[in-house]
Design a protein around this motif. Structure first.
Motif, PDB file in Angstrom:
ATOM      1  N   GLU A   3      -7.104  51.070 -12.079  1.00  0.00           N
ATOM      2  CA  GLU A   3      -6.165  50.043 -11.649  1.00  0.00           C
ATOM      3  C   GLU A   3      -5.943  49.056 -12.791  1.00  0.00           C
ATOM      4  OE1 GLU A   3      -4.578  50.153  -8.881  1.00  0.00           O
ATOM      5  OE2 GLU A   3      -5.702  51.831  -7.996  1.00  0.00           O
ATOM      6  N   VAL A   4      -4.682  48.804 -13.126  1.00  0.00           N
ATOM      7  CA  VAL A   4      -4.321  47.995 -14.287  1.00  0.00           C
ATOM      8  C   VAL A   4      -5.032  46.638 -14.291  1.00  0.00           C
ATOM      9  CG1 VAL A   4      -2.431  46.729 -15.388  1.00  0.00           C
ATOM     10  CG2 VAL A   4      -2.102  49.100 -14.710  1.00  0.00           C
ATOM     11  N   GLU A   5      -5.068  45.975 -13.141  1.00  0.00           N
ATOM     12  CA  GLU A   5      -5.621  44.620 -13.101  1.00  0.00           C
ATOM     13  C   GLU A   5      -7.117  44.580 -13.424  1.00  0.00           C
ATOM     14  OE1 GLU A   5      -5.260  46.207  -8.824  1.00  0.00           O
ATOM     15  OE2 GLU A   5      -4.036  46.139 -10.646  1.00  0.00           O
ATOM     16  N   ASN A  25      -6.504  46.328 -23.734  1.00  0.00           N
ATOM     17  CA  ASN A  25      -7.158  47.269 -22.822  1.00  0.00           C
ATOM     18  C   ASN A  25      -8.662  47.202 -23.082  1.00  0.00           C
ATOM     19  OD1 ASN A  25      -8.258  49.510 -21.540  1.00  0.00           O
ATOM     20  ND2 ASN A  25      -6.555  50.866 -22.060  1.00  0.00           N
ATOM     21  N   ALA A  26      -9.392  46.720 -22.088  1.00  0.00           N
ATOM     22  CA  ALA A  26     -10.834  46.503 -22.260  1.00  0.00           C
ATOM     23  C   ALA A  26     -11.626  47.799 -22.380  1.00  0.00           C
ATOM     24  CB  ALA A  26     -11.373  45.687 -21.089  1.00  0.00           C
ATOM     25  N   LEU A  27     -10.994  48.934 -22.084  1.00  0.00           N
ATOM     26  CA  LEU A  27     -11.719  50.203 -22.070  1.00  0.00           C
ATOM     27  C   LEU A  27     -11.391  51.101 -23.258  1.00  0.00           C
ATOM     28  CD1 LEU A  27     -11.554  51.150 -18.265  1.00  0.00           C
ATOM     29  CD2 LEU A  27     -13.355  49.928 -19.492  1.00  0.00           C
ATOM     30  N   GLN A  28     -10.487  50.699 -24.127  1.00  0.00           N
ATOM     31  CA  GLN A  28     -10.077  51.622 -25.185  1.00  0.00           C
ATOM     32  C   GLN A  28     -10.953  51.538 -26.434  1.00  0.00           C
ATOM     33  OE1 GLN A  28      -6.020  50.028 -26.023  1.00  0.00           O
ATOM     34  NE2 GLN A  28      -6.558  50.353 -28.151  1.00  0.00           N
ATOM     35  N   ASP A 179       8.712  64.523 -22.424  1.00  0.00           N
ATOM     36  CA  ASP A 179       7.823  64.185 -21.312  1.00  0.00           C
ATOM     37  C   ASP A 179       7.025  62.923 -21.592  1.00  0.00           C
ATOM     38  OD1 ASP A 179       8.652  66.543 -20.120  1.00  0.00           O
ATOM     39  OD2 ASP A 179       6.923  67.692 -20.831  1.00  0.00           O
ATOM     40  N   LEU A 180       6.819  62.125 -20.548  1.00  0.00           N
ATOM     41  CA  LEU A 180       5.961  60.951 -20.617  1.00  0.00           C
ATOM     42  C   LEU A 180       4.752  61.166 -19.720  1.00  0.00           C
ATOM     43  CD1 LEU A 180       8.730  58.208 -20.344  1.00  0.00           C
ATOM     44  CD2 LEU A 180       7.398  58.751 -22.393  1.00  0.00           C
ATOM     45  N   ASN A 181       3.573  61.105 -20.307  1.00  0.00           N
ATOM     46  CA  ASN A 181       2.321  61.269 -19.568  1.00  0.00           C
ATOM     47  C   ASN A 181       1.494  60.003 -19.753  1.00  0.00           C
ATOM     48  OD1 ASN A 181       2.416  64.453 -19.115  1.00  0.00           O
ATOM     49  ND2 ASN A 181       2.970  64.063 -21.238  1.00  0.00           N
ATOM     50  N   TYR A 182       0.993  59.442 -18.664  1.00  0.00           N
ATOM     51  CA  TYR A 182       0.217  58.206 -18.783  1.00  0.00           C
ATOM     52  C   TYR A 182      -0.672  58.029 -17.561  1.00  0.00           C
ATOM     53  CZ  TYR A 182       4.222  56.612 -15.983  1.00  0.00           C
ATOM     54  OH  TYR A 182       5.198  56.499 -15.031  1.00  0.00           O
ATOM     55  N   ILE A 183      -1.633  57.113 -17.709  1.00  0.00           N
ATOM     56  CA  ILE A 183      -2.571  56.840 -16.618  1.00  0.00           C
ATOM     57  C   ILE A 183      -2.058  55.729 -15.713  1.00  0.00           C
ATOM     58  CG2 ILE A 183      -4.875  55.905 -16.093  1.00  0.00           C
ATOM     59  CD1 ILE A 183      -5.919  57.330 -18.539  1.00  0.00           C
ATOM     60  N   ALA A 184      -1.536  54.658 -16.316  1.00  0.00           N
ATOM     61  CA  ALA A 184      -1.142  53.496 -15.527  1.00  0.00           C
ATOM     62  C   ALA A 184       0.161  52.903 -16.046  1.00  0.00           C
ATOM     63  CB  ALA A 184      -2.244  52.430 -15.556  1.00  0.00           C
ATOM     64  N   LYS A 185       0.942  52.325 -15.134  1.00  0.00           N
ATOM     65  CA  LYS A 185       2.215  51.688 -15.467  1.00  0.00           C
ATOM     66  C   LYS A 185       2.006  50.183 -15.587  1.00  0.00           C
ATOM     67  CE  LYS A 185       6.711  52.511 -16.006  1.00  0.00           C
ATOM     68  NZ  LYS A 185       6.918  51.345 -16.869  1.00  0.00           N
ATOM     69  N   THR A 186       2.594  49.594 -16.615  1.00  0.00           N
ATOM     70  CA  THR A 186       2.530  48.148 -16.796  1.00  0.00           C
ATOM     71  C   THR A 186       3.932  47.560 -16.696  1.00  0.00           C
ATOM     72  OG1 THR A 186       2.591  48.492 -19.197  1.00  0.00           O
ATOM     73  CG2 THR A 186       0.435  48.116 -18.190  1.00  0.00           C
ATOM     74  N   ASN A 187       3.976  46.327 -16.248  1.00  0.00           N
ATOM     75  CA  ASN A 187       5.250  45.614 -16.119  1.00  0.00           C
ATOM     76  C   ASN A 187       5.192  44.389 -17.021  1.00  0.00           C
ATOM     77  OD1 ASN A 187       7.467  44.093 -15.413  1.00  0.00           O
ATOM     78  ND2 ASN A 187       7.270  44.461 -13.222  1.00  0.00           N
TER      79      ASN A 187
END
Length: 369
Positions: A3-5, A25-28, A179-187
């Protein structure tokens, strides 16, 4: 499911008129110290999407320097593909394909043309790996260039941890069959306002302060077997060389004696250090990984802000270049793992000083050569 938040924070860029904010991104495993296993867990989720979608294709994965070099190599490892990453460094005796990066503080990016020339007729698709895609313009630029150089390569895709593209940008990619592949969408609608609300009153440790500290005690190791992922690598061979690298490191250390270990990568050189940090994590209760970076980010005292202390360094690769490290803490042992050939002593001294200020006394520098 990520979850992005839970892992995304907005930081303030310093002196960047194109965009005032940076998505952290705290996990990268770049700006914020991360548990290696948590970073790999996120990378694996992205890899599974690529592996499933393109399981019958021969792929070349290209990671973007500097923030996505480890992400790209990790995804390539899970998918067992060819891999290389872009670079801003100087490599001798090679031809480059150049392109520019939108919004970046250091816009020149390039890939080694000689290596793509060798496999241009053997791959079905190039997949670009990023930490986040925001407008998608940079990747379209390089695809346009590659289309001219390699008309036989017909298919392209993007893999990113985050996707912040608007509907118009997504539609453009769809029209072009990318193609676009991703885990989470950001606004990104409110990110400018979020960045502006922070005071930027964190602790800034300057280059001159660090240089004034004098000599810091450390021990240096040189270990052979280096592979450079700025040049195309067979990912299995790359991982085998990293395994041997760690085997040689283990001969010098008794990791079970430590309660906490920090592993630091340097600029573009992240993946081997992250792999080693993951292996040490199986032996030590607290292991963290992150890396030096070219990104000048404001730091601030607010608890909701992601970065609080910034150390300004000289680069190990180029004494004329400033780099940075953020939010260092005290550990029982610090391993700086680098591929900076003939690492610049001035740059090394500033990094050692930053680690020393943070309370670290047992510091080792390991050069892979």
């Amino acid at each position: 499911m990520f979850e992005v938040e839970n892992f995304i924070k907005i930081a303030k860029r310093e002196n960047n008129k194109k965009r005032n904010y940076l998505v952290i991104n705290a996990l990268q495993g770049k700006h914020i110290p991360v548990k290696p296993s948590e970073a790999f867990s996120m990378f694996e989720e992205l890899a599974l999407k690529i592996k499933k979608r393109y399981q019958n294709e021969n792929l070349l994965l290209i990671g973007f320097a500097e923030t996505a070099t480890a992400i790209g190599a990790a995804v390539a490892s899970y998918c067992d593909t060819l891999y290389m990453h872009t670079t801003r460094e100087i490599l001798e005796n090679v031809k480059f394909i150049y392109f520019s990066e939108q919004h970046s503080h250091a816009t020149e990016q390039k890939v080694v043309q000689d290596d793509i020339d060798k496999i241009k007729d053997k791959i079905d698709r190039i997949v670009f790996v990023e930490d986040e895609v925001t407008t998608g313009k940079t990747i379209l630029n390089i695809i346009d260039i590659l289309n001219k150089c390699y008309p036989q390569i017909k298919q392209y895709a993007v893999a990113s941890l985050l996707n912040g593209m608007n509907d118009e940008a997504i539609y453009l990619y769809k029209q072009r069959g990318i193609d676009l592949n991703y885990i989470a969408k950001t606004n990104h609608e409110n990110y400018v306002q979020i960045a502006e609300q922070y005071s930027g009153d964190g602790m800034y440790v300057t280059l001159n302060q660090l240089k004034a500290m004098g000599n810091i005690q450390y021990k240096m190791f040189y270990i052979n077997g280096y592979m450079d992922a700025r040049r195309m690598v067979e990912i299995k061979q790359y991982n085998e060389n990293i395994e041997k690298f760690f085997s040689d490191i283990k001969k010098e250390f008794h990791f079970c004696e430590y309660k906490s270990v920090l592993v630091l990568g340097t600029e573009e050189f992240m993946y081997p250090a992250l792999v080693i940090a993951q292996k040490i994590e199986k032996m030590v209760s607290k292991v963290r990984f992150h890396a030096t970076t070219r990104s000048p980010i404001a730091v601030s005292t607010e608890k909701t802000y992601p970065l609080h202390t910034r150390y300004e360094l000289e680069s190990l690769y180029d004494k004329k270049r400033k780099t940075f490290i953020y939010d260092l803490c005290k550990y029982d042992c610090v391993l700086v793992i680098t591929d900076a050939s003939n690492a610049k002593q001035e740059g090394l001294d500033t990094l050692l000083a930053a680690l020393s200020i943070s309370g670290n006394k047992e510091i080792y520098v390991i050069q892979w050569l």
